[in-house]
Design an enzyme around this catalytic site. Sequence first.
Site, PDB file in Angstrom:
ATOM      1  N   LYS A  24      30.916  36.009  45.740  1.00  0.00           N
ATOM      2  CA  LYS A  24      29.614  36.682  45.709  1.00  0.00           C
ATOM      3  C   LYS A  24      29.065  36.805  44.292  1.00  0.00           C
ATOM      4  O   LYS A  24      27.853  36.722  44.106  1.00  0.00           O
ATOM      5  CB  LYS A  24      29.631  38.019  46.449  1.00  0.00           C
ATOM      6  CG  LYS A  24      30.509  39.079  45.863  1.00  0.00           C
ATOM      7  CD  LYS A  24      30.452  40.309  46.725  1.00  0.00           C
ATOM      8  CE  LYS A  24      31.226  41.459  46.088  1.00  0.00           C
ATOM      9  NZ  LYS A  24      32.526  41.085  45.470  1.00  0.00           N
ATOM     10  N   ARG A  98      29.372  49.750  48.226  1.00  0.00           N
ATOM     11  CA  ARG A  98      30.649  49.494  48.894  1.00  0.00           C
ATOM     12  C   ARG A  98      30.996  50.599  49.874  1.00  0.00           C
ATOM     13  O   ARG A  98      32.005  50.490  50.571  1.00  0.00           O
ATOM     14  CB  ARG A  98      31.769  49.376  47.862  1.00  0.00           C
ATOM     15  CG  ARG A  98      32.008  47.944  47.342  1.00  0.00           C
ATOM     16  CD  ARG A  98      32.924  48.068  46.158  1.00  0.00           C
ATOM     17  NE  ARG A  98      33.812  46.986  45.876  1.00  0.00           N
ATOM     18  CZ  ARG A  98      33.632  46.085  44.897  1.00  0.00           C
ATOM     19  NH1 ARG A  98      32.524  46.066  44.201  1.00  0.00           N
ATOM     20  NH2 ARG A  98      34.560  45.193  44.637  1.00  0.00           N
ATOM     21  N   ARG A 137      42.378  32.893  40.271  1.00  0.00           N
ATOM     22  CA  ARG A 137      41.466  33.445  39.264  1.00  0.00           C
ATOM     23  C   ARG A 137      42.234  34.265  38.233  1.00  0.00           C
ATOM     24  O   ARG A 137      41.888  34.292  37.058  1.00  0.00           O
ATOM     25  CB  ARG A 137      40.420  34.329  39.962  1.00  0.00           C
ATOM     26  CG  ARG A 137      39.375  34.880  39.035  1.00  0.00           C
ATOM     27  CD  ARG A 137      38.220  35.475  39.801  1.00  0.00           C
ATOM     28  NE  ARG A 137      38.503  36.813  40.297  1.00  0.00           N
ATOM     29  CZ  ARG A 137      37.656  37.527  41.052  1.00  0.00           C
ATOM     30  NH1 ARG A 137      36.502  37.006  41.410  1.00  0.00           N
ATOM     31  NH2 ARG A 137      37.961  38.721  41.451  1.00  0.00           N
TER      32      ARG A 137
END
Length: 203
Positions: A24, A98, A137
Amino acid sequence: MTDGRSTPAGRRRLVLFGPPGSGKGTQAQLLGAQTGQHHLATGDILRAERAQGTALGARVGGYMDRGELVPDEVIISVMAAHLQGLERRGFVFDGFPRTVAQAEALDSMLAAIRRPLQAVVVLEVPAEVLERRLLGRAEVEGRSDDTPETVRTRMRIYQESTAAVLAYYSARLPVVRIDGDRPVALVHRAVLQAVGISMPDPG
Ligand code: AMP
């Protein structure tokens, strides 16, 4: 998205929603670059505060390292500060809201400037792909919250809070789900299409 289509692309107000590792951040950045919408990523804002050694950075560091959510009131005041002066811009919110409390706070901040949200785009990626991406990552970017344990915490928290936030939005706005388990350019194209922005053919 009737309402959204009548607003110039750069002035639209969207939330890009998705689990950690769903891409995202990348997609929000691409979308902002394409349309001129302001990309507001709470995770990036908090990481910058930490890097600068501010009091806010110190306050949120522990939560971030554990993969937990920073308390709503902290995040909401950070976002209120970052929205100041940007009333006339379009936005892509990334990593925010969130929780339902954050979604409600965002709605009232945007209602106060008469610029309500127009759509929510959800990137869907299978859990095993997310885990693989996040651990990859960690090696590349060295993010302190990409360790196996925090990755699991962040995924669990996302699962726990998603349903309520998406239910909140589904009752109010178009919520468009996109398959995020595809190459970046294809997902980008799907995001643009989902929000009613046509893109020139590449060649
Ligand atoms: P992200 O880069 O979006 O994955 O965010 C990294 C971390 O920052 C999260 O794991 C949380 O600790 C914190 N954070 C970012 N956005 C929020 C938010 N909207 N609410 C609470 N905590 C957040």
